[in-house]
Design a protein around this motif. Structure first.
Motif, short mmCIF file in Angstrom:
data_model
loop_
_atom_site.label_atom_id
_atom_site.label_comp_id
_atom_site.label_asym_id
_atom_site.label_seq_id
_atom_site.Cartn_x
_atom_site.Cartn_y
_atom_site.Cartn_z
N THR A 1 0.83 -1.20 0.00
CA THR A 1 0.00 0.00 0.00
C THR A 1 0.86 1.24 0.00
O THR A 1 0.57 2.21 -0.70
CB THR A 1 -0.92 0.01 1.23
N HIS A 2 1.88 1.21 0.83
CA HIS A 2 2.82 2.31 0.93
C HIS A 2 4.24 1.77 0.89
O HIS A 2 4.49 0.63 1.32
CB HIS A 2 2.65 3.09 2.24
N LEU B 1 1.73 8.09 -6.74
CA LEU B 1 0.81 6.98 -6.55
C LEU B 1 0.83 6.16 -7.84
O LEU B 1 0.64 6.70 -8.93
CB LEU B 1 -0.61 7.51 -6.29
N LEU C 1 -0.89 3.33 -9.96
CA LEU C 1 -2.18 2.66 -10.10
C LEU C 1 -2.09 1.53 -11.10
O LEU C 1 -1.44 1.65 -12.14
CB LEU C 1 -3.24 3.66 -10.56
N ASP D 1 -6.41 0.33 -5.64
CA ASP D 1 -6.26 1.47 -4.73
C ASP D 1 -4.89 2.11 -4.83
O ASP D 1 -4.66 3.16 -4.23
CB ASP D 1 -6.51 1.04 -3.29
N GLY D 2 -3.98 1.49 -5.54
CA GLY D 2 -2.67 2.09 -5.78
C GLY D 2 -1.64 1.79 -4.71
O GLY D 2 -1.95 1.37 -3.60
N THR D 3 -0.38 2.03 -5.07
CA THR D 3 0.75 1.97 -4.15
C THR D 3 1.34 3.37 -4.07
O THR D 3 1.71 3.95 -5.10
CB THR D 3 1.84 1.00 -4.64
N ARG D 4 1.42 3.89 -2.84
CA ARG D 4 2.03 5.22 -2.65
C ARG D 4 3.52 5.03 -2.45
O ARG D 4 3.94 4.45 -1.45
CB ARG D 4 1.40 5.89 -1.44
#
Lengths: 115, 116
Positions: free
Chosen positions: B9-10, B88, B90, B109-112
């Motif tokens: 996620t991050h 971000l 996606l 939801d993407g990776t930050r």
């Protein structure tokens, strides 16, 4: 190359009122697809509405409708009866009917809903 | 049914490092696309893979690469990270059948990714 322009960085609307988000695009193609995507703080990009350029009739999805002016290369989104859950970033996007899935996005309009 | 899932996620990295981001498409979807979304901008197309072959590539340097596996999941790799790679990332999947433009894309939801 195709470009998508959203000239309104931010907009606000009172709950239950109607708001229109503007979008213009530039292309030399005659056949293409246009979209409005919504991105809430959860980050997920959600498709709101889609318009095929060969269709003259404007697309509608419940409270969301578009005004597609092909000659003017304009594609605005109207949200009726605005709700608090409509608050998000809205992106106008363009897609060629080519071989790949490439979508070209505008810079977005942040929509605030005032209670 | 599970949607498009992305991991992690991050992520925090430093300049010069490399990173691998992962994406699992919706079950039955054979096409995966990657986008970079810098803060305050719309997403920009990086790659599309369909049936494990590259179908499209955006205007990104060779430091960016991707691949798709037999189960249609995908990895995005970025080498020699720069501060400007902070964004971000996606992932989107679609059926990929027939006329591509008729198939709606579903986003994760993407990776930050933050580069220090």
């Amino acid at each position: 190359a195709q470009t998508v322009t959203q000239s309104q960085p931010e907009m606000s609307v009172q709950e239950a009122e109607t708001v229109t988000l503007s979008c213009t695009y530039d292309t030399s193609e005659s056949d293409y697809y246009l979209f409005w995507y919504k991105q809430p703080p959860s980050r997920q990009m959600i498709l709101v509405i889609r318009q095929e350029a060969y269709k003259q009739q404007n697309a509608t999805e419940n409270r969301f409708s578009v005004n597609f002016q092909k000659a003017a290369k304009s594609f605005s989104l109207k949200i009726s009866d605005s709700q608090l859950g409509d608050a998000a970033m809205y992106f106008c996007a363009y897609r060629s009917p080519g071989r790949d899935d490439k979508i070209i996005f505008g810079k977005g309009t942040r929509l605030h809903i005032l209670p | 049914d599970a949607g498009v899932t992305q991991s992690p996620t991050h992520l925090i990295k430093t300049r010069g490092q490399h990173v691998t981001l992962r994406c699992s498409p919706i079950s039955g979807h054979k096409s995966v696309s990657w986008y970079q979304q810098v803060l305050g901008q719309g997403p920009q197309f990086i790659f599309q893979y369909y049936e494990k072959e590259e179908r499209g590539r955006g205007n990104f340097p060779d430091r960016f690469s991707a691949r798709q596996f037999p189960n249609y999941s995908s990895e995005l790799n970025v080498n020699a990270l720069l501060l400007g790679d902070s964004a971000l990332y996606l992932c989107a999947s679609s059926l990929g059948l027939g006329q591509p433009s008729n198939q709606p894309q579903h986003f994760g939801d993407g990776t930050r990714l933050s580069i220090l």
